[in-house]
Design a protein around this motif. Structure first.
Motif, short mmCIF file in Angstrom:
data_model
loop_
_atom_site.label_atom_id
_atom_site.label_comp_id
_atom_site.label_asym_id
_atom_site.label_seq_id
_atom_site.Cartn_x
_atom_site.Cartn_y
_atom_site.Cartn_z
N ILE A 45 -10.38 66.83 -59.05
CA ILE A 45 -11.40 65.88 -59.49
C ILE A 45 -12.81 66.30 -59.06
O ILE A 45 -13.81 65.85 -59.62
N ARG A 46 -12.92 67.18 -58.07
CA ARG A 46 -14.23 67.48 -57.47
C ARG A 46 -15.29 67.98 -58.45
O ARG A 46 -16.44 67.55 -58.38
N PRO A 47 -14.97 68.90 -59.40
CA PRO A 47 -16.04 69.36 -60.30
C PRO A 47 -16.60 68.27 -61.21
O PRO A 47 -17.68 68.43 -61.77
N HIS A 48 -15.87 67.17 -61.33
CA HIS A 48 -16.29 66.10 -62.25
C HIS A 48 -17.13 65.03 -61.57
O HIS A 48 -17.57 64.08 -62.23
N LEU A 49 -17.36 65.17 -60.28
CA LEU A 49 -18.09 64.14 -59.54
C LEU A 49 -19.60 64.34 -59.69
O LEU A 49 -20.27 64.89 -58.84
N ASN A 50 -20.09 63.89 -60.82
CA ASN A 50 -21.53 63.89 -61.10
C ASN A 50 -21.98 62.45 -61.30
O ASN A 50 -21.30 61.66 -61.97
N PRO A 51 -23.11 62.07 -60.73
CA PRO A 51 -23.58 60.68 -60.84
C PRO A 51 -23.65 60.22 -62.30
O PRO A 51 -24.11 60.95 -63.18
N GLY A 52 -23.18 59.00 -62.52
CA GLY A 52 -23.19 58.41 -63.85
C GLY A 52 -21.95 58.70 -64.67
O GLY A 52 -21.75 58.08 -65.72
N ARG A 53 -21.12 59.59 -64.19
CA ARG A 53 -19.93 59.95 -64.95
C ARG A 53 -18.86 58.87 -64.82
O ARG A 53 -18.73 58.23 -63.77
N LYS A 54 -18.11 58.65 -65.88
CA LYS A 54 -16.96 57.74 -65.86
C LYS A 54 -15.70 58.58 -65.97
O LYS A 54 -15.57 59.43 -66.86
N ILE A 55 -14.77 58.36 -65.05
CA ILE A 55 -13.55 59.17 -64.96
C ILE A 55 -12.33 58.27 -64.99
O ILE A 55 -12.28 57.23 -64.32
N LEU A 56 -11.33 58.66 -65.76
CA LEU A 56 -10.01 58.04 -65.72
C LEU A 56 -9.05 59.07 -65.14
O LEU A 56 -8.89 60.15 -65.71
N ILE A 61 -13.07 55.51 -62.30
CA ILE A 61 -14.10 55.80 -61.30
C ILE A 61 -15.47 55.83 -61.98
O ILE A 61 -15.67 56.59 -62.95
N GLU A 62 -16.37 55.00 -61.51
CA GLU A 62 -17.76 55.03 -61.94
C GLU A 62 -18.54 55.72 -60.83
O GLU A 62 -18.77 55.14 -59.76
N VAL A 63 -18.90 56.97 -61.07
CA VAL A 63 -19.41 57.84 -60.02
C VAL A 63 -20.85 57.48 -59.64
O VAL A 63 -21.74 57.43 -60.49
N LYS A 64 -21.03 57.27 -58.36
CA LYS A 64 -22.36 57.02 -57.80
C LYS A 64 -22.49 57.84 -56.52
O LYS A 64 -21.61 57.79 -55.65
#
Length: 408
Positions: free
Chosen positions: A140-151, A211-214
């Protein structure tokens, strides 16, 4: 000469949800009832129990045993029950490697990702969907950018708490973490907390996390470009520096599904950024130092590419038996006897080789090879502003000679 008739559609894949029989159509019920044998997980077989009239076969461990049993029935009517959409991180993806589409009838149901997106009102095309089921959570780490929504689909009831810990430790504790349990069934439950305050327990094994990344201040954010900051890597000074790395990756020109050899990998930065370019890419880092090899593995996990293969040993001997690469980078040890020749010998036809030199010995070798084989040579000079007393001046880094070559 007459054509051999193709095998009939003997295999039927039916997707089901937590609502069981209520969620499938009449045709799916008819096919299940008519099947002499039905394969599936224990939960699936229980949900469809009222309409199953034939034999049942629960999936075996390892799963490959069940696949072989199923394939032994080729040509005989067989039903397989699957969760949701069999071809979205499902059993269909596995079976399609062994069974042609012309032999299958598929009746999908909504995937857990589709159900979760509908609960949130998130357009799937704008949402990152990721299966962590039976896979390393570091993905999941490469996808942790602010504003991103992850399922993110997890492996079990412990998965959401593990995600919360990872988010908080990486500087994303403010992110909102929503746990959706047993979606579509009578026990469906939705709970929301921030990652930093996560305290849910007794979570259903069948869960997916939204996950709503902040980002917090100082969060470990991996940019979407090449040439990631040197400070993000654990290293002992043996690292291809940021600017040189960006130029090197451009020369390596990764393409879908390719394999890279990173010879003399040091910190593993080239192989890691190669794999970050696309999930289909693979890399093997060859490193003689045991300490550095361990460091590469840690870096790979921290960058979300735990699938990076690390081979401990000295080239060229360590190259023996490795799968042939589509691209090779030589950053360390390239001037050692036999390394360059062995690498060129193993490179696929049409493959790219990129070698960097900072020593005169390696530079001489690259100049000789370019004169012999062709390819391109560039010289990279980088200078960084640094204090000079109370003023500022330019401090040049060691120049790098880079040879790029495509094997005929």
């Amino acid at each position: 000469m007459a054509e051999t008739p193709s095998i009939q559609r003997w295999l039927t894949l039916i997707g089901i949800g937590e609502d069981g029989l209520a969620g499938i159509g009449d045709e799916a019920k008819r096919l299940i009832a008519a099947a002499p044998i039905v394969f599936g997980g224990a939960r699936h077989l229980e949900l469809m129990g009222p309409v199953i009239t034939g034999e049942t076969q629960t999936w075996l461990s390892p799963f490959e045993k069940s696949v072989e049993t199923l394939l032994a029935r080729r040509g005989e009517p067989t039903v397989v029950l699957a969760s949701g959409d069999p071809f979205f991180y499902g059993v269909g993806a596995t079976l399609s490697r062994r069974v042609a589409a012309s032999e299958m009838t598929v009746i999908p149901a909504p995937s857990s990702f589709s159900l979760a997106a509908s609960r949130f009102g998130w357009p799937l095309q704008d949402t990152t969907v990721l299966s962590l089921h039976g896979r390393p959570i570091d993905l999941i780490r490469p996808h942790l950018n602010p504003g991103r929504k992850i399922l993110a689909l997890t492996s079990d009831g412990k998965g959401p708490a593990e995600l919360a810990v990872l988010l908080q430790s990486s500087g994303f504790g403010q992110s909102r973490l929503t746990v959706l349990e047993a979606l579509g069934g009578p026990n469906e439950k939705i709970s929301r907390q921030s990652a930093a305050e996560f305290s849910l327990s007794g979570i259903n094994d069948l869960n997916i996390c939204g996950i709503e990344v902040k980002a917090d201040a100082g969060a470990r954010i991996l940019s979407l470009s090449t040439g990631l900051a040197d400070e993000l890597f654990e290293h002992d000074g043996q690292i291809t520096k940021r600017e040189i790395r960006a130029i090197t990756l451009s020369a390596l020109a990764p393409r879908y599904g390719e394999l890279l050899w990173d010879i003399g990998a040091g910190s593993g930065s080239i192989g890691i950024e190669w794999m970050l370019a696309d999930p289909s890419l693979r890399a093997i880092a060859i490193e003689a130092s045991v300490e550095r090899a361990a460091r590469i593995r840690r870096n790979a996990a921290n960058f979300g590419v735990p699938g990076l293969t690390v081979v401990e040993g000295e080239a060229p001997a360590a190259l023996t038996g490795l799968p042939a690469p589509d691209a090779i980078f030589i950053g360390g040890g390239g001037s050692d006897a036999g390394v360059l020749e062995a690498a060129i010998g193993q490179l696929k036809s049409g493959g790219r080789l990129v070698a960097n030199a900072v020593t005169t010995e390696m530079e001489t070798l690259l100049l000789t090879e370019q004169a012999r084989r062709g390819g391109s040579l560039i010289r990279i000079d980088i200078a960084r502003a640094a204090p000079v007393g109370r003023m500022t001046g330019w401090r040049p880094a060691m120049p790098v000679t880079q040879w790029s070559w495509i094997k005929p």
